[in-house]
Design a protein around this motif. Sequence first.
Motif, PDB file in Angstrom:
ATOM      1  N   THR A   1      41.375  18.982  43.574  1.00  0.00           N
ATOM      2  CA  THR A   1      40.626  20.163  43.156  1.00  0.00           C
ATOM      3  C   THR A   1      39.574  20.555  44.176  1.00  0.00           C
ATOM      4  O   THR A   1      39.034  21.639  44.117  1.00  0.00           O
ATOM      5  CB  THR A   1      39.927  19.907  41.819  1.00  0.00           C
TER       6      THR A   1
ATOM      7  N   THR B   1      38.581  34.953  45.843  1.00  0.00           N
ATOM      8  CA  THR B   1      38.499  35.914  46.936  1.00  0.00           C
ATOM      9  C   THR B   1      38.355  35.228  48.283  1.00  0.00           C
ATOM     10  O   THR B   1      38.606  35.809  49.311  1.00  0.00           O
ATOM     11  CB  THR B   1      37.298  36.845  46.741  1.00  0.00           C
TER      12      THR B   1
ATOM     13  N   LEU C   1      28.796  43.581  46.181  1.00  0.00           N
ATOM     14  CA  LEU C   1      29.114  43.630  44.750  1.00  0.00           C
ATOM     15  C   LEU C   1      27.933  43.137  43.914  1.00  0.00           C
ATOM     16  O   LEU C   1      27.558  43.758  42.918  1.00  0.00           O
ATOM     17  CB  LEU C   1      30.325  42.751  44.449  1.00  0.00           C
TER      18      LEU C   1
ATOM     19  N   LEU D   1      24.452  54.293  39.621  1.00  0.00           N
ATOM     20  CA  LEU D   1      25.412  54.072  38.526  1.00  0.00           C
ATOM     21  C   LEU D   1      24.701  53.917  37.194  1.00  0.00           C
ATOM     22  O   LEU D   1      25.117  54.460  36.174  1.00  0.00           O
ATOM     23  CB  LEU D   1      26.244  52.818  38.803  1.00  0.00           C
TER      24      LEU D   1
ATOM     25  N   ALA E   1      33.130  50.825  46.224  1.00  0.00           N
ATOM     26  CA  ALA E   1      34.502  50.369  46.452  1.00  0.00           C
ATOM     27  C   ALA E   1      34.841  50.422  47.939  1.00  0.00           C
ATOM     28  O   ALA E   1      35.462  49.508  48.481  1.00  0.00           O
ATOM     29  CB  ALA E   1      35.485  51.205  45.640  1.00  0.00           C
TER      30      ALA E   1
ATOM     31  N   VAL F   1      33.027  47.469  49.773  1.00  0.00           N
ATOM     32  CA  VAL F   1      33.610  46.161  49.467  1.00  0.00           C
ATOM     33  C   VAL F   1      35.002  46.049  50.075  1.00  0.00           C
ATOM     34  O   VAL F   1      35.354  45.042  50.706  1.00  0.00           O
ATOM     35  CB  VAL F   1      33.679  45.938  47.941  1.00  0.00           C
ATOM     36  N   LEU F   2      35.798  47.114  49.898  1.00  0.00           N
ATOM     37  CA  LEU F   2      37.152  47.137  50.461  1.00  0.00           C
ATOM     38  C   LEU F   2      37.082  46.928  51.972  1.00  0.00           C
ATOM     39  O   LEU F   2      37.840  46.142  52.542  1.00  0.00           O
ATOM     40  CB  LEU F   2      37.798  48.493  50.139  1.00  0.00           C
TER      41      LEU F   2
ATOM     42  N   ASN G   1      36.194  43.272  52.830  1.00  0.00           N
ATOM     43  CA  ASN G   1      37.304  42.381  52.477  1.00  0.00           C
ATOM     44  C   ASN G   1      38.474  42.536  53.433  1.00  0.00           C
ATOM     45  O   ASN G   1      39.060  41.556  53.890  1.00  0.00           O
ATOM     46  CB  ASN G   1      37.774  42.660  51.047  1.00  0.00           C
TER      47      ASN G   1
ATOM     48  N   GLN H   1      43.543  44.279  46.406  1.00  0.00           N
ATOM     49  CA  GLN H   1      42.352  44.652  47.182  1.00  0.00           C
ATOM     50  C   GLN H   1      41.471  45.568  46.338  1.00  0.00           C
ATOM     51  O   GLN H   1      40.261  45.415  46.304  1.00  0.00           O
ATOM     52  CB  GLN H   1      42.742  45.380  48.480  1.00  0.00           C
ATOM     53  N   LEU H   2      42.114  46.538  45.665  1.00  0.00           N
ATOM     54  CA  LEU H   2      41.351  47.434  44.795  1.00  0.00           C
ATOM     55  C   LEU H   2      40.683  46.638  43.675  1.00  0.00           C
ATOM     56  O   LEU H   2      39.536  46.871  43.319  1.00  0.00           O
ATOM     57  CB  LEU H   2      42.263  48.501  44.203  1.00  0.00           C
TER      58      LEU H   2
ATOM     59  N   VAL I   1      39.652  43.655  43.720  1.00  0.00           N
ATOM     60  CA  VAL I   1      38.474  42.940  44.209  1.00  0.00           C
ATOM     61  C   VAL I   1      37.344  43.913  44.510  1.00  0.00           C
ATOM     62  O   VAL I   1      36.174  43.617  44.293  1.00  0.00           O
ATOM     63  CB  VAL I   1      38.828  42.118  45.470  1.00  0.00           C
ATOM     64  N   ALA I   2      37.722  45.100  45.010  1.00  0.00           N
ATOM     65  CA  ALA I   2      36.700  46.032  45.477  1.00  0.00           C
ATOM     66  C   ALA I   2      36.006  46.755  44.325  1.00  0.00           C
ATOM     67  O   ALA I   2      34.905  47.259  44.481  1.00  0.00           O
ATOM     68  CB  ALA I   2      37.315  47.049  46.433  1.00  0.00           C
ATOM     69  N   ILE I   3      36.664  46.830  43.172  1.00  0.00           N
ATOM     70  CA  ILE I   3      36.054  47.523  42.037  1.00  0.00           C
ATOM     71  C   ILE I   3      35.526  46.478  41.062  1.00  0.00           C
ATOM     72  O   ILE I   3      36.297  45.827  40.368  1.00  0.00           O
ATOM     73  CB  ILE I   3      37.073  48.448  41.348  1.00  0.00           C
ATOM     74  N   PRO I   4      34.218  46.277  41.007  1.00  0.00           N
ATOM     75  CA  PRO I   4      33.685  45.293  40.068  1.00  0.00           C
ATOM     76  C   PRO I   4      33.935  45.747  38.633  1.00  0.00           C
ATOM     77  O   PRO I   4      34.103  46.939  38.375  1.00  0.00           O
ATOM     78  CB  PRO I   4      32.194  45.277  40.383  1.00  0.00           C
TER      79      PRO I   4
ATOM     80  N   LEU J   1      31.960  48.608  37.143  1.00  0.00           N
ATOM     81  CA  LEU J   1      32.329  49.913  37.679  1.00  0.00           C
ATOM     82  C   LEU J   1      33.635  50.379  37.047  1.00  0.00           C
ATOM     83  O   LEU J   1      33.763  51.538  36.627  1.00  0.00           O
ATOM     84  CB  LEU J   1      32.451  49.820  39.206  1.00  0.00           C
TER      85      LEU J   1
ATOM     86  N   ARG K   1      48.499  38.409  42.499  1.00  0.00           N
ATOM     87  CA  ARG K   1      48.735  38.010  43.879  1.00  0.00           C
ATOM     88  C   ARG K   1      48.936  36.496  43.987  1.00  0.00           C
ATOM     89  O   ARG K   1      49.794  36.025  44.729  1.00  0.00           O
ATOM     90  CB  ARG K   1      47.529  38.433  44.708  1.00  0.00           C
ATOM     91  N   TYR K   2      48.152  35.744  43.220  1.00  0.00           N
ATOM     92  CA  TYR K   2      48.298  34.283  43.250  1.00  0.00           C
ATOM     93  C   TYR K   2      49.612  33.860  42.622  1.00  0.00           C
ATOM     94  O   TYR K   2      50.280  32.952  43.104  1.00  0.00           O
ATOM     95  CB  TYR K   2      47.129  33.616  42.525  1.00  0.00           C
TER      96      TYR K   2
ATOM     97  N   THR L   1      44.621  26.826  38.137  1.00  0.00           N
ATOM     98  CA  THR L   1      43.358  26.620  38.843  1.00  0.00           C
ATOM     99  C   THR L   1      42.625  27.930  39.041  1.00  0.00           C
ATOM    100  O   THR L   1      41.435  28.057  38.744  1.00  0.00           O
ATOM    101  CB  THR L   1      43.624  26.011  40.226  1.00  0.00           C
TER     102      THR L   1
ATOM    103  N   LEU M   1      39.016  29.273  37.515  1.00  0.00           N
ATOM    104  CA  LEU M   1      37.906  29.781  38.317  1.00  0.00           C
ATOM    105  C   LEU M   1      37.560  31.196  37.898  1.00  0.00           C
ATOM    106  O   LEU M   1      36.400  31.588  37.851  1.00  0.00           O
ATOM    107  CB  LEU M   1      38.280  29.755  39.798  1.00  0.00           C
TER     108      LEU M   1
ATOM    109  N   ASP N   1      40.426  20.850  35.807  1.00  0.00           N
ATOM    110  CA  ASP N   1      40.782  19.588  36.462  1.00  0.00           C
ATOM    111  C   ASP N   1      41.768  18.795  35.617  1.00  0.00           C
ATOM    112  O   ASP N   1      42.760  18.268  36.113  1.00  0.00           O
ATOM    113  CB  ASP N   1      39.530  18.725  36.666  1.00  0.00           C
TER     114      ASP N   1
ATOM    115  N   TYR O   1      45.210  20.433  35.348  1.00  0.00           N
ATOM    116  CA  TYR O   1      45.839  20.209  36.629  1.00  0.00           C
ATOM    117  C   TYR O   1      46.655  18.936  36.588  1.00  0.00           C
ATOM    118  O   TYR O   1      47.797  18.885  37.002  1.00  0.00           O
ATOM    119  CB  TYR O   1      44.698  20.037  37.635  1.00  0.00           C
TER     120      TYR O   1
END
Lengths: 303, 310
Positions: A6, A14, A233, A256, A278, A281-282, A285, B133-134, B136-139, B142, B194-195, B237, B241, B297, B300
């Motif tokens: 682990t 990310t 973020l 916002l 966005a 952040v984009l 990343n 990607q989007l 991740v980029a958009i919290p 939001l 994606r994972y 896992t 997270l 854990d 797992y």
Amino acid sequence: MADHPTESAKIRPTLAASPATVGSWRLGPGAGRRLNPSLVAGGLLVVLVIVVALVSFVWTPHSPTRVDTGSRLLGFSAEHWFGTDKFGRDLVSQIMVGARTTVFVGLIAVSVAAVFGVPLGILAAMGPRWLGQLVMRSSDLVLAFPALLLAIMFGAVYGASTLTAMSAIGIATIPSFARLTRAGALQVLSREYVLAARVAGRRRLAIAVRHVLPNISGLVIVQVSVSFAIAVLAEAALSFLGLGTPLTTPSWGRMLQESQELLFVAPRLAVVPGVAIAIAVLGFNLLGDGLRDRYDPKLEQAT
Amino acid sequence: MLVRAGVLVASLVVSSVVVFGFLAALPGDPARIALGVNATDESVAQLREEFGLDRPFSTQYVDWVGGMISGDPGRSYVSKALIGPQLTDKIQVTLWLVGAATLIAVVIALPAGTLMAVRHGRASGLLLAGFSQLGVAIPAFLAGILLITLFAVQLRWLPSGGWTPPIEDPVMFARQLTLPALSLGLVQGAVLTRYVRSAVIDVLREDYLRTARAKGLTPGRALWRHGLRNAMVPVVTVLGLQLATLLIGAVVVERVFVLPGIGNLLLDAVANRDLLLVQAVVMVLVVAVLVVNFVVDLLYAVLDPRLRHG
């Protein structure tokens, strides 16, 4: 202990550069010279944000803070490209100055994280065993306090300010740098040239500076880019909650927050800063992904 | 196993010291902070005595930990209300939110990720990379605001916020929970997909899957019988997270949708400088993060017997 299953998995999703992938890295700068789409797109977006932030120091279309009751809640127009808010403040100008806040907070937070995290990681890899354990266990502990929670605690004690937000984000990011640096440093330390340097009688500090640091710089640069995205973020979320920058400083998160009561009247007020967040952040990343691919061609094929 | 449990207990103890020490050793007197600058010395002294703030830190700490464990962390400095019932009340709201969001993320990610792995090519990979990607980029907060502008403001299909307990009015409950759960779940789902895809692709390359095909199983059955369980190890896992991320994301999302959960409780407590309440909520969140990591854990090891004696 480092091979505990682990251990490598405890990196946030990310941060794809988990220690497990370090093994396949071509460590060090100049490992690959190709440009890839992520690198180009991310680079362009990041440059855009930074340029906008820099330009805002010398020019904005209007004053970002001037209240003009005569031009409240205007829509898109040639005079005000993205319109105005409930106080008649120009949205474009606020976005531009907000970019400054974003870049500034990110810069300080990531610097704090790197300045403490990288030496700690190297210490953990090269120092005595107990020190390595101490650093790793402490970073486990800090990971139990996500950036936002830490910032809320700081806000409760010291009051909301840009400084508390930045330090909270910075401290929360130190573990990622420390872990990554330690994993990278352990890799470098197992190489023949380090052994040769040791045999030649070089001191530990000299080995750290001459061999370890240059060879893990690629890893660290990628982490800087990814952490910047996380910082952006976190700053947006904190300002949204009123725990970030003070009222007088324009920031995307607070734009916002202010837009919320007017969602039914002017959704534009939420969409514009939302898109700005966005994009930033984009950008960071993608840049991180692109740099990663550039340093590690093997990883690129796998995705 | 015992070692991990020991690590968990040690982490819990140390983090409780951190939370208590950090907020107790702050510059200034919690009683004065709670009462504001205009408070008289007498009223401050009275509050200090009332809450035992004049005792040594160590006694206060032991008392506090005892209170947290027995589910009675005392009364708020500001409202004087009991903290325990408030916590159990608000946690339910947050658990509904996080649970629904996790469900949405998994329901999206498992089929989509598996499908894209089985037919993996450049197009699906690129599409997915773009989506995640989007994501991740958009919290989440939001995403919440954007979902409100679309579904509550423009289309008027769903309410823009609020909370109804499921026993009172299940329909209203579901309608009000949909947008907040979506804003947390969609974002996490995009990342999780994606994972799942890369985990399933890895499994498809394994020898045991070729063996399964060689003994006559169809590709689908081979994957179902032998592949997915192995692919789930990294996915679980990541999911664990993400659960921590979701919990913290929920704090902000609750603000957006005016949900009376633990996040709003925490933020109100911070605004009122109600330190005992802040301590209690932060501790609950930290315990949740630590316990989730511990459970991940354990899972797992259950999912992959090879790791059991690692």
